[in-house]
Scaffold this motif. Structure first.
Motif, PDB file in Angstrom:
ATOM      1  N   LYS A 158       0.833  -1.196   0.000  1.00 50.14           N
ATOM      2  CA  LYS A 158       0.000   0.000   0.000  1.00 50.14           C
ATOM      3  C   LYS A 158       0.873   1.253   0.000  1.00 50.14           C
ATOM      4  CE  LYS A 158      -3.431   0.428   2.799  1.00 50.14           C
ATOM      5  NZ  LYS A 158      -4.195   0.462   4.065  1.00 50.14           N
ATOM      6  N   LEU A 159       0.403   2.277  -0.676  1.00 52.45           N
ATOM      7  CA  LEU A 159       1.066   3.580  -0.650  1.00 52.45           C
ATOM      8  C   LEU A 159       0.504   4.374   0.515  1.00 52.45           C
ATOM      9  CD1 LEU A 159       2.997   5.574  -2.102  1.00 52.45           C
ATOM     10  CD2 LEU A 159       1.004   6.399  -3.351  1.00 52.45           C
ATOM     11  N   VAL A 160       1.378   4.830   1.416  1.00 52.86           N
ATOM     12  CA  VAL A 160       0.915   5.531   2.616  1.00 52.86           C
ATOM     13  C   VAL A 160       1.725   6.805   2.834  1.00 52.86           C
ATOM     14  CG1 VAL A 160       0.160   3.383   3.720  1.00 52.86           C
ATOM     15  CG2 VAL A 160       2.465   4.243   4.156  1.00 52.86           C
ATOM     16  N   ASP A 161       1.145   7.729   3.562  1.00 52.71           N
ATOM     17  CA  ASP A 161       1.828   8.961   3.949  1.00 52.71           C
ATOM     18  C   ASP A 161       2.918   8.631   4.957  1.00 52.71           C
ATOM     19  OD1 ASP A 161       2.311  11.487   5.553  1.00 52.71           O
ATOM     20  OD2 ASP A 161       0.898  12.252   4.055  1.00 52.71           O
ATOM     21  N   ILE A 162       4.090   9.239   4.794  1.00 49.89           N
ATOM     22  CA  ILE A 162       5.218   8.955   5.687  1.00 49.89           C
ATOM     23  C   ILE A 162       4.869   9.257   7.140  1.00 49.89           C
ATOM     24  CG2 ILE A 162       6.247  11.253   5.417  1.00 49.89           C
ATOM     25  CD1 ILE A 162       8.182   7.926   5.662  1.00 49.89           C
ATOM     26  N   GLU A 163       3.950  10.202   7.369  1.00 49.55           N
ATOM     27  CA  GLU A 163       3.579  10.563   8.735  1.00 49.55           C
ATOM     28  C   GLU A 163       2.801   9.457   9.437  1.00 49.55           C
ATOM     29  OE1 GLU A 163       4.722  13.100  10.252  1.00 49.55           O
ATOM     30  OE2 GLU A 163       5.639  14.077   8.500  1.00 49.55           O
ATOM     31  N   THR A 164       2.246   8.524   8.676  1.00 48.21           N
ATOM     32  CA  THR A 164       1.474   7.439   9.284  1.00 48.21           C
ATOM     33  C   THR A 164       2.286   6.163   9.471  1.00 48.21           C
ATOM     34  OG1 THR A 164       0.659   6.518   7.176  1.00 48.21           O
ATOM     35  CG2 THR A 164      -0.586   8.362   8.139  1.00 48.21           C
ATOM     36  N   VAL A 165       3.527   6.159   9.004  1.00 45.45           N
ATOM     37  CA  VAL A 165       4.361   4.957   9.081  1.00 45.45           C
ATOM     38  C   VAL A 165       4.822   4.737  10.518  1.00 45.45           C
ATOM     39  CG1 VAL A 165       6.481   3.864   8.271  1.00 45.45           C
ATOM     40  CG2 VAL A 165       5.102   5.236   6.699  1.00 45.45           C
ATOM     41  N   GLU A 166       4.784   3.485  10.944  1.00 39.77           N
ATOM     42  CA  GLU A 166       5.185   3.132  12.300  1.00 39.77           C
ATOM     43  C   GLU A 166       6.394   2.203  12.268  1.00 39.77           C
ATOM     44  OE1 GLU A 166       1.817   1.409  14.176  1.00 39.77           O
ATOM     45  OE2 GLU A 166       0.630   3.257  14.149  1.00 39.77           O
ATOM     46  N   PRO A 167       7.254   2.286  13.297  1.00 38.43           N
ATOM     47  CA  PRO A 167       8.401   1.369  13.375  1.00 38.43           C
ATOM     48  C   PRO A 167       7.934  -0.083  13.337  1.00 38.43           C
ATOM     49  CG  PRO A 167       8.595   3.118  15.006  1.00 38.43           C
ATOM     50  CD  PRO A 167       7.220   3.247  14.421  1.00 38.43           C
ATOM     51  N   GLY A 168       8.693  -0.900  12.616  1.00 40.08           N
ATOM     52  CA  GLY A 168       8.343  -2.301  12.494  1.00 40.08           C
ATOM     53  C   GLY A 168       7.626  -2.629  11.210  1.00 40.08           C
ATOM     54  N   GLN A 169       7.043  -1.626  10.555  1.00 35.49           N
ATOM     55  CA  GLN A 169       6.406  -1.887   9.275  1.00 35.49           C
ATOM     56  C   GLN A 169       7.465  -2.192   8.221  1.00 35.49           C
ATOM     57  OE1 GLN A 169       3.770   1.683   8.983  1.00 35.49           O
ATOM     58  NE2 GLN A 169       2.088   0.206   8.962  1.00 35.49           N
ATOM     59  N   ILE A 170       7.045  -2.904   7.183  1.00 37.85           N
ATOM     60  CA  ILE A 170       7.988  -3.414   6.184  1.00 37.85           C
ATOM     61  C   ILE A 170       7.921  -2.572   4.919  1.00 37.85           C
ATOM     62  CG2 ILE A 170       8.630  -5.422   4.799  1.00 37.85           C
ATOM     63  CD1 ILE A 170       7.269  -7.155   6.943  1.00 37.85           C
TER      64      ILE A 170
ATOM     65  N   SER B 132      16.335  -1.244   1.087  1.00 41.85           N
ATOM     66  CA  SER B 132      15.851  -2.323   0.233  1.00 41.85           C
ATOM     67  C   SER B 132      14.423  -2.709   0.582  1.00 41.85           C
ATOM     68  CB  SER B 132      16.738  -3.561   0.386  1.00 41.85           C
ATOM     69  OG  SER B 132      18.031  -3.328  -0.110  1.00 41.85           O
ATOM     70  N   VAL B 133      13.703  -3.161  -0.427  1.00 38.67           N
ATOM     71  CA  VAL B 133      12.381  -3.707  -0.203  1.00 38.67           C
ATOM     72  C   VAL B 133      12.484  -4.839   0.819  1.00 38.67           C
ATOM     73  CG1 VAL B 133      12.646  -5.282  -2.163  1.00 38.67           C
ATOM     74  CG2 VAL B 133      10.365  -4.734  -1.322  1.00 38.67           C
ATOM     75  N   GLY B 134      11.538  -4.890   1.749  1.00 38.65           N
ATOM     76  CA  GLY B 134      11.522  -5.943   2.763  1.00 38.65           C
ATOM     77  C   GLY B 134      12.159  -5.571   4.082  1.00 38.65           C
ATOM     78  N   VAL B 135      12.834  -4.408   4.160  1.00 36.84           N
ATOM     79  CA  VAL B 135      13.469  -4.014   5.413  1.00 36.84           C
ATOM     80  C   VAL B 135      12.411  -3.588   6.426  1.00 36.84           C
ATOM     81  CG1 VAL B 135      13.790  -1.573   4.797  1.00 36.84           C
ATOM     82  CG2 VAL B 135      15.350  -2.659   6.423  1.00 36.84           C
ATOM     83  N   HIS B 136      12.627  -3.950   7.696  1.00 38.79           N
ATOM     84  CA  HIS B 136      11.747  -3.509   8.771  1.00 38.79           C
ATOM     85  C   HIS B 136      12.169  -2.096   9.182  1.00 38.79           C
ATOM     86  CE1 HIS B 136      10.857  -7.799   8.900  1.00 38.79           C
ATOM     87  NE2 HIS B 136       9.812  -7.523   9.657  1.00 38.79           N
ATOM     88  N   LEU B 137      11.272  -1.154   9.047  1.00 38.02           N
ATOM     89  CA  LEU B 137      11.603   0.245   9.287  1.00 38.02           C
ATOM     90  C   LEU B 137      11.775   0.536  10.777  1.00 38.02           C
ATOM     91  CD1 LEU B 137       9.099   1.746   6.711  1.00 38.02           C
ATOM     92  CD2 LEU B 137      11.588   1.730   6.503  1.00 38.02           C
TER      93      LEU B 137
END
Length: 340
Positions: free
Chosen positions: A2-14, A29-34
């Motif tokens: 899904k395309l999401v706003d950077i402000e809604t991203v939470e640690p642990g999301q991929i 890289s794709v697949g990294v846990h943020l």
């Protein structure tokens, strides 16, 4: 994904899509846990939206025109070329031609994939990604208009180098200082290249009604390659504007392009472009006219405004389920708003 706003991203999301640095190296890289640090860094370098891996949408087709390896090569070669020019050196015509060969291989292989500009831009990589995307889109348009391989390669090289005159250019660009003039002067002396390649840089800001720059040429005096590049250039600049302008969503950019038909842009070329562009790309969240919300999951080529939407359904206990709505089969439904 899904395309999401950077402000809604939470640690642990991929992370769902690779992010490149300015020299073509992979930044994330794709697949990294943020992590918190990664998210903060992305915000600091100007990233506003990213793709997140969502288990409910992992089956969404990820159909790019260019492979990750081709993108890395193009970005690296462009950064290398720009560095050479800034230091007063010339650049390798052969290296650029070889890079374009790789890009055209991908374009020919994936010509049925719809155009979707999805790479994450930063201040460092924006110019290289812009050149790459304009080249890719122009090549697809040329292919659909029946250009042969010699013509496609001329068009692709010209489109990739259309902004070469901006390197070291003054802020005020008038007369012979306009980056179109500068680009023409740089490329016309490349004996390995057709003069038509130089004319792409020279004419890509001309308009079919004569209101363009730097010479105010009219429709019949503007070469086909430059007219094609102009469509790709304006579309990319609408999606990823420079300066303080607000970026447009793909459907908004398409509406703007259509408004330019017959004035800034050639109508027939616009028709070809609209057949290939993903107006509502896979992965974006939308609200339908029946108030349901969902995510775009698939496309109908030739019907860019009628994709397939995976609607999100909640029952009284907040249990979530999904159902797919094919807008091509539901003519009374339409996309009311893009939510991401």
């Amino acid at each position: 994904m899904k395309l999401v706003d950077i402000e809604t991203v939470e640690p642990g999301q991929i992370l769902g899509r690779t992010i490149f640095s300015s020299n073509g190296a992979i930044l994330l890289s794709v697949g990294v846990h943020l992590t918190v640090f990664m998210i903060s860094t992305l915000k600091r370098i100007g990233v506003t939206t990213i793709y997140i891996d969502d288990p409910n949408f992992r089956d969404i087709p990820h159909q790019e025109v260019l492979s990750v390896e081709t993108k890395r090569t193009v970005i690296y070669k462009m950064s290398e070329m720009f560095a050479q020019l800034r230091s007063g050196k010339t650049f390798s015509s052969r290296a650029i031609a070889d890079t374009v060969d790789d890009l055209l291989e991908d374009v020919l292989r994936n010509q049925n994939n719809m155009i979707h500009l999805s790479d994450i831009r930063t201040a460092d990589n924006a110019m290289f990604l812009h050149s790459m995307n304009v080249c890719m889109m122009a090549s697809l348009i040329g292919l659909n208009m029946g250009l042969n391989m010699v013509q496609l390669k001329e068009l692709a090289i010209g489109a990739l180098l259309h902004d070469i005159g901006k390197i070291g250019a003054p802020e005020v660009q008038e007369g012979r200082m306009h980056h179109a003039w500068r680009g023409f002067d740089l490329l016309k002396n490349k004996r390995e290249y057709s003069l038509l390649i130089a004319h792409v840089a020279f004419q890509h800001h001309e308009a079919v009604d004569g209101s363009g720059a730097p010479r105010g040429l009219k429709n019949e005096d503007i070469h086909l390659y430059a007219k094609i590049t102009a469509v790709a250039n304006i579309y990319d600049n609408l999606i990823y504007p420079q300066g303080d302008e607000e970026p447009l969503l793909p459907h908004e950019a398409c509406e703007r392009l259509n408004a330019y038909s017959g004035t800034l842009l050639d109508h027939e070329i616009l028709v070809q472009f609209m057949r290939m562009v993903s107006t509502y790309p896979n992965g974006i969240s939308v609200r339908l006219s029946n108030r349901e919300t969902g995510v775009i999951v698939r496309q109908h080529r030739g019907l860019p405004g009628r994709p397939i939407v995976r609607a999100i359904d909640k029952d009284g206990n907040d249990a979530v389920s999904y159902s797919e709505i094919d807008l091509a089969q539901n003519p009374t439904l339409f996309i009311e708003a893009v939510l991401s």
